[in-house]
Design a protein around this motif. Structure first.
Motif, PDB file in Angstrom:
ATOM      1  N   TYR A 176     -10.810  30.435 -10.559  1.00  0.00           N
ATOM      2  CA  TYR A 176     -11.221  30.420  -9.146  1.00  0.00           C
ATOM      3  C   TYR A 176     -12.132  29.238  -8.819  1.00  0.00           C
ATOM      4  CZ  TYR A 176     -15.041  32.542 -11.727  1.00  0.00           C
ATOM      5  OH  TYR A 176     -16.010  32.777 -12.666  1.00  0.00           O
ATOM      6  N   CYS A 177     -12.300  28.321  -9.752  1.00  0.00           N
ATOM      7  CA  CYS A 177     -13.301  27.253  -9.579  1.00  0.00           C
ATOM      8  C   CYS A 177     -12.916  26.326  -8.429  1.00  0.00           C
ATOM      9  CB  CYS A 177     -13.430  26.456 -10.862  1.00  0.00           C
ATOM     10  SG  CYS A 177     -14.599  25.104 -10.718  1.00  0.00           S
ATOM     11  N   CYS A 230     -14.933  20.610 -16.214  1.00  0.00           N
ATOM     12  CA  CYS A 230     -15.650  21.703 -16.892  1.00  0.00           C
ATOM     13  C   CYS A 230     -14.686  22.447 -17.810  1.00  0.00           C
ATOM     14  CB  CYS A 230     -16.241  22.655 -15.864  1.00  0.00           C
ATOM     15  SG  CYS A 230     -17.174  24.006 -16.599  1.00  0.00           S
ATOM     16  N   ALA A 256     -20.913  21.710  -9.114  1.00  0.00           N
ATOM     17  CA  ALA A 256     -19.487  21.369  -9.239  1.00  0.00           C
ATOM     18  C   ALA A 256     -18.990  21.375 -10.682  1.00  0.00           C
ATOM     19  CB  ALA A 256     -19.208  20.006  -8.616  1.00  0.00           C
ATOM     20  N   THR A 257     -19.886  21.508 -11.632  1.00  0.00           N
ATOM     21  CA  THR A 257     -19.492  21.713 -13.032  1.00  0.00           C
ATOM     22  C   THR A 257     -20.638  22.458 -13.693  1.00  0.00           C
ATOM     23  OG1 THR A 257     -20.501  19.641 -13.747  1.00  0.00           O
ATOM     24  CG2 THR A 257     -18.161  19.588 -13.246  1.00  0.00           C
ATOM     25  N   ASP A 258     -20.349  23.073 -14.831  1.00  0.00           N
ATOM     26  CA  ASP A 258     -21.425  23.793 -15.502  1.00  0.00           C
ATOM     27  C   ASP A 258     -22.285  22.815 -16.305  1.00  0.00           C
ATOM     28  OD1 ASP A 258     -22.971  25.470 -17.310  1.00  0.00           O
ATOM     29  OD2 ASP A 258     -21.721  27.082 -16.508  1.00  0.00           O
ATOM     30  N   PHE A 303     -14.979  25.294 -19.180  1.00  0.00           N
ATOM     31  CA  PHE A 303     -14.901  26.750 -19.052  1.00  0.00           C
ATOM     32  C   PHE A 303     -13.622  27.176 -18.320  1.00  0.00           C
ATOM     33  CE2 PHE A 303     -19.772  27.218 -19.463  1.00  0.00           C
ATOM     34  CZ  PHE A 303     -19.665  27.260 -20.843  1.00  0.00           C
ATOM     35  N   GLY A 304     -13.150  26.345 -17.405  1.00  0.00           N
ATOM     36  CA  GLY A 304     -11.824  26.550 -16.830  1.00  0.00           C
ATOM     37  C   GLY A 304     -11.635  27.844 -16.053  1.00  0.00           C
ATOM     38  N   CYS A 305     -12.589  28.198 -15.233  1.00  0.00           N
ATOM     39  CA  CYS A 305     -12.442  29.428 -14.419  1.00  0.00           C
ATOM     40  C   CYS A 305     -11.306  29.224 -13.401  1.00  0.00           C
ATOM     41  CB  CYS A 305     -13.738  29.735 -13.690  1.00  0.00           C
ATOM     42  SG  CYS A 305     -15.143  29.829 -14.816  1.00  0.00           S
TER      43      CYS A 305
HETATM   44  S1  SF4 Z   1     -17.823  24.659 -12.857  1.00  0.00           S
HETATM   45 FE1  SF4 Z   1     -18.397  26.819 -12.959  1.00  0.00          FE
HETATM   46  S2  SF4 Z   1     -16.757  27.924 -11.934  1.00  0.00           S
HETATM   47 FE2  SF4 Z   1     -15.989  25.841 -12.400  1.00  0.00          FE
HETATM   48  S3  SF4 Z   1     -14.967  26.077 -14.377  1.00  0.00           S
HETATM   49 FE3  SF4 Z   1     -17.055  25.457 -14.801  1.00  0.00          FE
HETATM   50  S4  SF4 Z   1     -18.183  27.368 -15.107  1.00  0.00           S
HETATM   51 FE4  SF4 Z   1     -16.253  27.881 -14.117  1.00  0.00          FE
END
Ligand code: SF4
Length: 351
Positions: free
Chosen positions: A65-66, A59, A134-136, A61-63
């Motif tokens: 805390y993911c 993903c 598990a991914t956006d 977005f790379g959060c």
């Molecule tokens: S799957 Fe969700 S929490 Fe994980 S990086 Fe992508 S948006 Fe962020």
């Protein structure tokens, strides 16, 4: 955009068909085709009480805390173990720190509808399927590859199921037409994911996610279109986003955006998360590092005392802002997954 052959055979790809890099971006993200035979994960495989579907692996977005980073590692390690990746390719697709690859080597599950067709036969009436565990499903790749839209198009022919979708992306508003059709004969909860209304804090914690205001506008669009949509506040970060002063504006913003519900849950610090999250914690909140290390020393879940205190706080805020206490996906983790823990240190940040 590149469309060249890549010397990589992801594990799920039928042999004999060359793998393809679908796209490569200047900032270093590579998108690789994956053609899985199965797309629905059964509850027995995940420990959740629902089926799950993720159109992408990794993903952008790379959060920080993911918790889903392990899914990417699993796909890459399986391909390597099966002899489908050289050591050099394996190193590239794991990345120097492991967590980087999750954000920069994205597998796109192409041609999912055939696999979904087969998998749906295994799902009994009344069961729940959650997209985006598990991914956006609406990460930037979806704008081009439209895998999530293809999945939704097939699911609109289902009846008597319950669906959940979790996303941080305003792109979901593109699919309002399908979401409305989906909920005509099924239950649907769309969870717009937002842990803070503070854009600067969000940027520290989530490398490339859409700004909070854009997510709230998307929530408004969904609700105005008639979609059953609300907010998911997950994870709540102890000592960072768990104060009433922090949560209250978020609940107010959700109410303002017309959210039908709001759910929240505390951080789970799985092994795959620690490498990414703890250095960032040290950089921005160094005073919290010892408390996190103590509280999460023996398990991934937050201490039970903390979880209970947070639940009470969320309930109070729900009542204050007029939200009903609905069962949501956060409540559907199996009880056995929540560890018992006597570490009470974090409780002080809640009361
Ligand atoms: S799957 Fe969700 S929490 Fe994980 S990086 Fe992508 S948006 Fe962020």
């Amino acid at each position: 955009m590149a469309n060249r052959q890549l010397p990589l055979l992801p594990a799920d790809r039928p042999s004999g068909r060359p793998p393809v890099v679908l796209d490569q971006r200047l900032r270093g993200t590579t998108f690789v085709s994956l053609t899985p035979k199965r797309v629905l994960n059964p509850p027995s495989a995940t420990g959740m009480d629902y089926w799950s579907l993720n159109p992408y692996v990794g993903c952008e977005f790379g959060c920080s805390y993911c918790y889903a980073r392990y899914t990417h590692r699993y796909v890459v390690e399986r391909a390597h173990d099966a002899g489908k990746l050289t050591d050099a390719e394996f190193a590239d697709y794991r990345g120097a720190h492991g967590w980087e690859a999750f954000e920069k080597r994205i597998f796109v599950k192409e041609h999912v509808v055939g696999a979904l067709e087969v998998d749906l036969k295994r799902v009994p009436i009344g069961e729940c399927i959650v997209i985006g565990t598990a991914t956006d499903p609406y990460q930037p790749a979806e704008r081009r590859f439209r895998v999530t839209r293809a999945v939704l198009q097939r699911l609109t022919r289902c009846e008597g199921l319950s669906f959940g979708i979790i996303t941080k992306s305003p792109l979901i508003a593109r699919d309002c037409d399908l979401l409305i059709r989906l909920q005509e004969r099924n239950e649907l909860q769309v969870h717009v994911s937002l842990i803070t209304a503070d854009a600067r804090l969000a940027r520290k914690l989530e490398a490339r996610s859409p700004v909070p205001a854009a997510r709230l506008r998307a929530l408004r669009k969904l609700v105005d279109a008639g979609v059953n949509a609300g907010l998911i506040v997950a994870p709540v970060l102890p000592g960072i986003t768990d104060a009433v002063a922090h949560l209250d504006p978020l609940f107010a913003a959700a109410r303002e955006a017309g959210a039908h519900f709001i759910h929240a849950g505390a951080l789970r610090l799985y092994a795959a998360v620690r490498d990414r999250f703890l250095p960032l914690l040290g950089e921005h909140f160094p005073e919290l590092v010892p408390r996190y290390q103590r509280a999460y020393a023996r398990q991934a879940g937050a201490p039970r005392e903390y979880t209970r205190a947070l639940t009470r706080r969320i309930e109070k805020l729900r009542r204050k802002h007029g939200f009903k206490n609905q069962i949501g996906m956060m409540d559907r983790y199996r009880a056995g997954r929540v560890p018992v823990q006597g570490e009470l240190e974090l409780r002080g940040s809640l009361i």
